[in-house]
Enzyme design. Structure first.
Site, short mmCIF file in Angstrom:
data_model
loop_
_atom_site.label_atom_id
_atom_site.label_comp_id
_atom_site.label_asym_id
_atom_site.label_seq_id
_atom_site.Cartn_x
_atom_site.Cartn_y
_atom_site.Cartn_z
N ASP A 16 7.33 -55.81 75.18
CA ASP A 16 5.84 -56.33 74.59
C ASP A 16 4.95 -55.98 75.46
O ASP A 16 5.00 -55.57 76.80
CB ASP A 16 6.00 -58.08 74.84
N GLY A 17 3.56 -55.85 75.04
CA GLY A 17 2.46 -55.46 75.83
C GLY A 17 2.14 -54.12 75.62
O GLY A 17 1.23 -53.65 76.31
N ARG A 20 -1.80 -54.19 74.61
CA ARG A 20 -2.82 -54.45 75.80
C ARG A 20 -2.65 -53.18 76.69
O ARG A 20 -3.65 -52.89 77.18
CB ARG A 20 -2.17 -55.92 76.37
N HIS A 33 2.34 -47.83 72.14
CA HIS A 33 3.72 -47.62 71.52
C HIS A 33 4.46 -46.30 72.01
O HIS A 33 5.54 -46.28 72.00
CB HIS A 33 3.75 -47.87 70.00
N LEU A 126 27.52 -47.57 77.43
CA LEU A 126 26.49 -48.58 76.74
C LEU A 126 26.65 -48.84 75.36
O LEU A 126 26.57 -47.61 74.52
CB LEU A 126 25.33 -48.34 77.38
N ARG A 189 8.01 -66.60 75.49
CA ARG A 189 8.45 -66.96 74.07
C ARG A 189 9.82 -66.05 73.48
O ARG A 189 9.96 -64.89 74.23
CB ARG A 189 7.49 -66.87 73.16
C1 FPP Z 1 5.20 -55.24 70.98
O1 FPP Z 1 3.99 -54.95 71.96
C2 FPP Z 1 5.81 -53.83 70.56
C3 FPP Z 1 6.14 -53.42 69.46
C4 FPP Z 1 5.90 -54.47 68.47
C5 FPP Z 1 6.70 -52.21 68.99
C6 FPP Z 1 7.74 -51.64 69.98
C7 FPP Z 1 8.10 -50.37 69.22
C8 FPP Z 1 8.02 -49.30 70.14
C9 FPP Z 1 7.97 -49.19 71.54
C10 FPP Z 1 8.68 -48.18 69.39
C11 FPP Z 1 9.84 -47.45 70.01
C12 FPP Z 1 11.10 -47.95 69.11
C13 FPP Z 1 12.09 -46.93 69.26
C14 FPP Z 1 13.23 -47.45 68.40
C15 FPP Z 1 12.17 -45.56 69.44
P1 FPP Z 1 2.68 -55.55 71.16
O2 FPP Z 1 2.34 -54.30 70.36
O3 FPP Z 1 2.82 -56.69 70.47
O4 FPP Z 1 1.70 -55.68 72.45
P2 FPP Z 1 0.51 -56.55 72.78
O5 FPP Z 1 1.37 -57.82 72.64
O6 FPP Z 1 0.02 -56.19 73.94
O7 FPP Z 1 -0.54 -56.42 71.59
#
Ligand code: FPP
Length: 235
Positions: A16-17, A20, A33, A126, A189
């Protein structure tokens, strides 16, 4: 290096994050991402090196479809890149599994997922579960439907149903429950992640945004986990 004897068997991480992280730098969310995907690779390698047995990573939830289309596309593209690169990671000996309702993904992704799972099926390092289109409540619902079907076909009686019956019909069947859930970015959460499997999990929340998550962050979480007194309902 964290103490070996108090390592969790199964770690869950909510990445998460990313949004931001990107916003702070005036970049589009997808840039967060992209770096998040690098942090993911780094974390998998390090967890494997430490001897962690199971790692479940929340990459895309059943709720994430509410995001703008270009962001969803960018995340799916990162997944596709990961799957294309997977053959180069063979020497890492990581057994990779994908959990969630995979039926919604395009055939090319499903084929790559099947190949990646098949090619790593005998690996002994793993076990990595990548959760995509995953929701803990849906996973339980799916198990309930499977059990109901078996009952209606007289393959199972109602009195025989135990919590193990449910666990055996989850995407994580055969794996231990999650011991430790790490959520960076300051949010506290569970967000529909490993709902059934987290009954006795320890939770560690960190302020670090996911793209900045590194080996030191995992070490810190593991040191904190080692200090926790897990009683599983006893005293
Ligand atoms: C949450 O941060 C992140 C996600 C919903 C996407 C995570 C996915 C990746 C990092 C892609 C890589 C995956 C693979 C399997 C290679 P957010 O966007 O909700 O952050 P925020 O709360 O700051 O808006």
């Amino acid at each position: 290096m964290p103490q070996k004897d108090v390592l969790p068997s199964h770690i869950g991480i909510i990445m998460d994050g990313n949004g931001r992280w990107a916003k702070k730098r005036g970049l589009p969310r997808k840039a967060g991402h992209k770096i998040g995907a690098t942090a993911f690779r780094k974390t998998v390698r390090y967890a494997n090196k430490l001897g962690i047995k199971y790692l479940t990573i929340y990459a895309f939830s059943t709720e994430n479809w509410k995001r703008p289309e270009d962001e969803i596309k960018a995340i799916i593209e990162l997944l596709r890149n990961y799957l294309n690169d997977a053959k180069n990671y063979k020497s890492e000996n990581v057994k990779t599994r994908f959990i969630g309702d995979l039926s919604v993904f395009d055939d090319d992704i499903l084929k790559k997922i099947a190949d990646c799972e098949e090619e790593s099926s005998n690996f002994t390092g793993l076990t990595l579960n990548i959760a995509i289109n995953y929701g803990g409540q849906n996973e339980i619902l799916n198990a309930v439907k499977l059990i109901s079907k078996e009952v209606s076909e007289n393959k199972l009686s109602v009195d025989e149903i135990t919590t193990q019956t449910i666990a055996d019909r989850l995407y994580t069947r055969g794996q231990p429950d999650v011991d430790l859930i790490i959520r960076p970015s300051g949010e506290q959460r569970l967000s529909n992640f490993l709902t059934f499997q987290s009954a006795y999990a320890e939770f560690i929340f960190m302020d670090t945004l996911w793209p900045d998550f590194n080996e030191k962050c995992l070490d810190k979480a593991l040191a904190e986990f080692a200090k926790r007194n897990r009683r599983f309902g006893g005293i």
